[in-house]
Design a protein around this motif. Structure first.
Motif, PDB file in Angstrom:
ATOM      1  N   MET A   1       0.823  -1.186   0.000  1.00 32.70           N
ATOM      2  CA  MET A   1       0.000   0.000   0.000  1.00 32.70           C
ATOM      3  C   MET A   1       0.869   1.251   0.000  1.00 32.70           C
ATOM      4  O   MET A   1       1.917   1.269   0.618  1.00 32.70           O
ATOM      5  N   GLY A   2       0.368   2.259  -0.658  1.00 35.52           N
ATOM      6  CA  GLY A   2       1.090   3.513  -0.685  1.00 35.52           C
ATOM      7  C   GLY A   2       0.941   4.257   0.634  1.00 35.52           C
ATOM      8  O   GLY A   2      -0.095   4.210   1.284  1.00 35.52           O
ATOM      9  N   GLU A   3       1.987   4.886   1.037  1.00 34.88           N
ATOM     10  CA  GLU A   3       1.962   5.683   2.268  1.00 34.88           C
ATOM     11  C   GLU A   3       2.228   7.132   1.906  1.00 34.88           C
ATOM     12  O   GLU A   3       2.940   7.414   0.943  1.00 34.88           O
ATOM     13  N   SER A   4       1.644   8.008   2.684  1.00 37.39           N
ATOM     14  CA  SER A   4       1.894   9.421   2.452  1.00 37.39           C
ATOM     15  C   SER A   4       2.165  10.105   3.787  1.00 37.39           C
ATOM     16  O   SER A   4       1.714   9.648   4.821  1.00 37.39           O
ATOM     17  N   CYS A   5       2.903  11.138   3.703  1.00 39.00           N
ATOM     18  CA  CYS A   5       3.236  11.912   4.903  1.00 39.00           C
ATOM     19  C   CYS A   5       2.591  13.288   4.783  1.00 39.00           C
ATOM     20  O   CYS A   5       2.549  13.880   3.706  1.00 39.00           O
ATOM     21  N   LYS A   6       2.129  13.758   5.892  1.00 39.93           N
ATOM     22  CA  LYS A   6       1.606  15.113   5.933  1.00 39.93           C
ATOM     23  C   LYS A   6       2.425  15.878   6.959  1.00 39.93           C
ATOM     24  O   LYS A   6       2.485  15.502   8.124  1.00 39.93           O
ATOM     25  N   VAL A   7       3.071  16.918   6.512  1.00 37.86           N
ATOM     26  CA  VAL A   7       3.895  17.736   7.392  1.00 37.86           C
ATOM     27  C   VAL A   7       3.029  18.844   7.974  1.00 37.86           C
ATOM     28  O   VAL A   7       2.406  19.607   7.242  1.00 37.86           O
ATOM     29  N   ASN A   8       2.963  18.892   9.290  1.00 35.41           N
ATOM     30  CA  ASN A   8       2.208  19.956   9.947  1.00 35.41           C
ATOM     31  C   ASN A   8       3.002  21.245   9.885  1.00 35.41           C
ATOM     32  O   ASN A   8       4.225  21.246  10.062  1.00 35.41           O
ATOM     33  N   ASP A   9       2.308  22.315   9.651  1.00 34.68           N
ATOM     34  CA  ASP A   9       2.954  23.620   9.585  1.00 34.68           C
ATOM     35  C   ASP A   9       2.883  24.290  10.946  1.00 34.68           C
ATOM     36  O   ASP A   9       1.831  24.320  11.578  1.00 34.68           O
ATOM     37  N   PHE A  10       4.007  24.812  11.414  1.00 34.51           N
ATOM     38  CA  PHE A  10       4.047  25.587  12.655  1.00 34.51           C
ATOM     39  C   PHE A  10       3.793  27.046  12.293  1.00 34.51           C
ATOM     40  O   PHE A  10       4.430  27.587  11.391  1.00 34.51           O
ATOM     41  N   ASP A  11       2.862  27.677  12.985  1.00 32.37           N
ATOM     42  CA  ASP A  11       2.526  29.075  12.715  1.00 32.37           C
ATOM     43  C   ASP A  11       3.468  29.979  13.505  1.00 32.37           C
ATOM     44  O   ASP A  11       3.255  30.242  14.685  1.00 32.37           O
ATOM     45  N   GLU A  12       4.510  30.446  12.850  1.00 34.43           N
ATOM     46  CA  GLU A  12       5.497  31.310  13.506  1.00 34.43           C
ATOM     47  C   GLU A  12       4.879  32.615  13.991  1.00 34.43           C
ATOM     48  O   GLU A  12       5.381  33.251  14.919  1.00 34.43           O
ATOM     49  N   CYS A  13       3.783  33.036  13.383  1.00 29.72           N
ATOM     50  CA  CYS A  13       3.137  34.304  13.740  1.00 29.72           C
ATOM     51  C   CYS A  13       2.502  34.261  15.123  1.00 29.72           C
ATOM     52  O   CYS A  13       2.181  35.309  15.691  1.00 29.72           O
ATOM     53  N   THR A  14       2.319  33.074  15.692  1.00 26.24           N
ATOM     54  CA  THR A  14       1.746  32.972  17.033  1.00 26.24           C
ATOM     55  C   THR A  14       2.790  33.194  18.120  1.00 26.24           C
ATOM     56  O   THR A  14       2.443  33.329  19.284  1.00 26.24           O
ATOM     57  N   VAL A  15       4.054  33.255  17.749  1.00 31.90           N
ATOM     58  CA  VAL A  15       5.138  33.467  18.711  1.00 31.90           C
ATOM     59  C   VAL A  15       5.363  34.967  18.880  1.00 31.90           C
ATOM     60  O   VAL A  15       5.629  35.675  17.902  1.00 31.90           O
ATOM     61  N   TYR A  16       5.239  35.443  20.124  1.00 28.35           N
ATOM     62  CA  TYR A  16       5.406  36.874  20.397  1.00 28.35           C
ATOM     63  C   TYR A  16       6.784  37.343  19.934  1.00 28.35           C
ATOM     64  O   TYR A  16       7.792  36.712  20.206  1.00 28.35           O
ATOM     65  N   GLY A  17       6.818  38.449  19.205  1.00 29.01           N
ATOM     66  CA  GLY A  17       8.074  39.054  18.784  1.00 29.01           C
ATOM     67  C   GLY A  17       8.586  38.575  17.440  1.00 29.01           C
ATOM     68  O   GLY A  17       9.637  39.028  16.989  1.00 29.01           O
ATOM     69  N   THR A  18       7.870  37.653  16.778  1.00 34.45           N
ATOM     70  CA  THR A  18       8.322  37.185  15.466  1.00 34.45           C
ATOM     71  C   THR A  18       8.433  38.367  14.507  1.00 34.45           C
ATOM     72  O   THR A  18       9.426  38.511  13.810  1.00 34.45           O
ATOM     73  N   CYS A  19       7.413  39.192  14.479  1.00 34.30           N
ATOM     74  CA  CYS A  19       7.403  40.412  13.657  1.00 34.30           C
ATOM     75  C   CYS A  19       6.982  41.575  14.544  1.00 34.30           C
ATOM     76  O   CYS A  19       6.190  41.401  15.460  1.00 34.30           O
ATOM     77  N   SER A  20       7.505  42.754  14.244  1.00 32.73           N
ATOM     78  CA  SER A  20       7.166  43.895  15.099  1.00 32.73           C
ATOM     79  C   SER A  20       5.773  44.456  14.802  1.00 32.73           C
ATOM     80  O   SER A  20       5.180  45.102  15.653  1.00 32.73           O
ATOM     81  N   GLN A  21       5.232  44.211  13.598  1.00 38.97           N
ATOM     82  CA  GLN A  21       3.899  44.743  13.290  1.00 38.97           C
ATOM     83  C   GLN A  21       2.976  43.673  12.738  1.00 38.97           C
ATOM     84  O   GLN A  21       2.133  43.176  13.458  1.00 38.97           O
ATOM     85  N   THR A  22       3.091  43.321  11.466  1.00 38.37           N
ATOM     86  CA  THR A  22       2.180  42.326  10.907  1.00 38.37           C
ATOM     87  C   THR A  22       2.954  41.092  10.451  1.00 38.37           C
ATOM     88  O   THR A  22       4.120  41.180  10.062  1.00 38.37           O
ATOM     89  N   CYS A  23       2.273  39.952  10.509  1.00 34.10           N
ATOM     90  CA  CYS A  23       2.910  38.679  10.186  1.00 34.10           C
ATOM     91  C   CYS A  23       1.959  37.849   9.338  1.00 34.10           C
ATOM     92  O   CYS A  23       0.776  37.740   9.657  1.00 34.10           O
ATOM     93  N   ALA A  24       2.464  37.268   8.250  1.00 41.40           N
ATOM     94  CA  ALA A  24       1.678  36.373   7.398  1.00 41.40           C
ATOM     95  C   ALA A  24       2.332  35.001   7.437  1.00 41.40           C
ATOM     96  O   ALA A  24       3.508  34.851   7.076  1.00 41.40           O
TER      97      ALA A  24
END
Length: 141
Positions: A1-24
């Protein structure tokens, strides 16, 4: 059977101080940007006020135990904004996109703590003020 991987994305914008104003957040990365009147600095995280006139010049909101007032970065008062009355303001935040300032207003006792918000449309003064009661009483077992 074929297997697939799904990589979860970490939202860097939720970390205080990542950006000084807006973060995408983007899958696997993020991008900082600045609001109108500011320039993104070489570190690609912080913003600095422009020295040229803009439609919405940068302002500084200052809270103390009596009121919240607005001043231009040059130090001059913003003529359209009359300070709004507060009592023991302990925290304040500004949502640039919605032109809304919110602050924690402490009453005579801890049970009278209120989250207050007001619009400041086009820097024309505090309007549409609303309140949310906050219960700060914690029960210990």
């Amino acid at each position: 059977m074929g297997e697939s991987c799904k990589v979860n994305d970490f939202d860097e914008c939720t970390v205080y101080g990542t950006c000084s104003q807006t973060c995408a957040n983007h899958h696997g990365s993020y991008e900082c940007s600045c609001v109108e009147g500011y320039l993104l600095q070489p570190d690609h995280k912080s913003c600095k006020a422009k020295n040229e006139p803009v439609d919405r010049p940068p302002i500084l909101l200052i809270a103390n135990s009596q009121n919240i007032l607005a001043t231009f970065l040059s130090g001059g008062p913003v003529p359209n904004i009359t300070p709004t009355s507060t009592k023991q303001t302990t925290a304040m935040d500004f949502n640039y996109a919605e032109e809304t300032v919110c602050w924690v207003h402490v009453g005579d006792s801890a049970s009278q703590t209120i989250l207050k918000c007001a619009k400041i449309p086009n820097l024309k003064g505090f309007t549409e003020e609303w309140s949310i009661n906050i219960s700060l009483i914690l029960h210990r077992k």
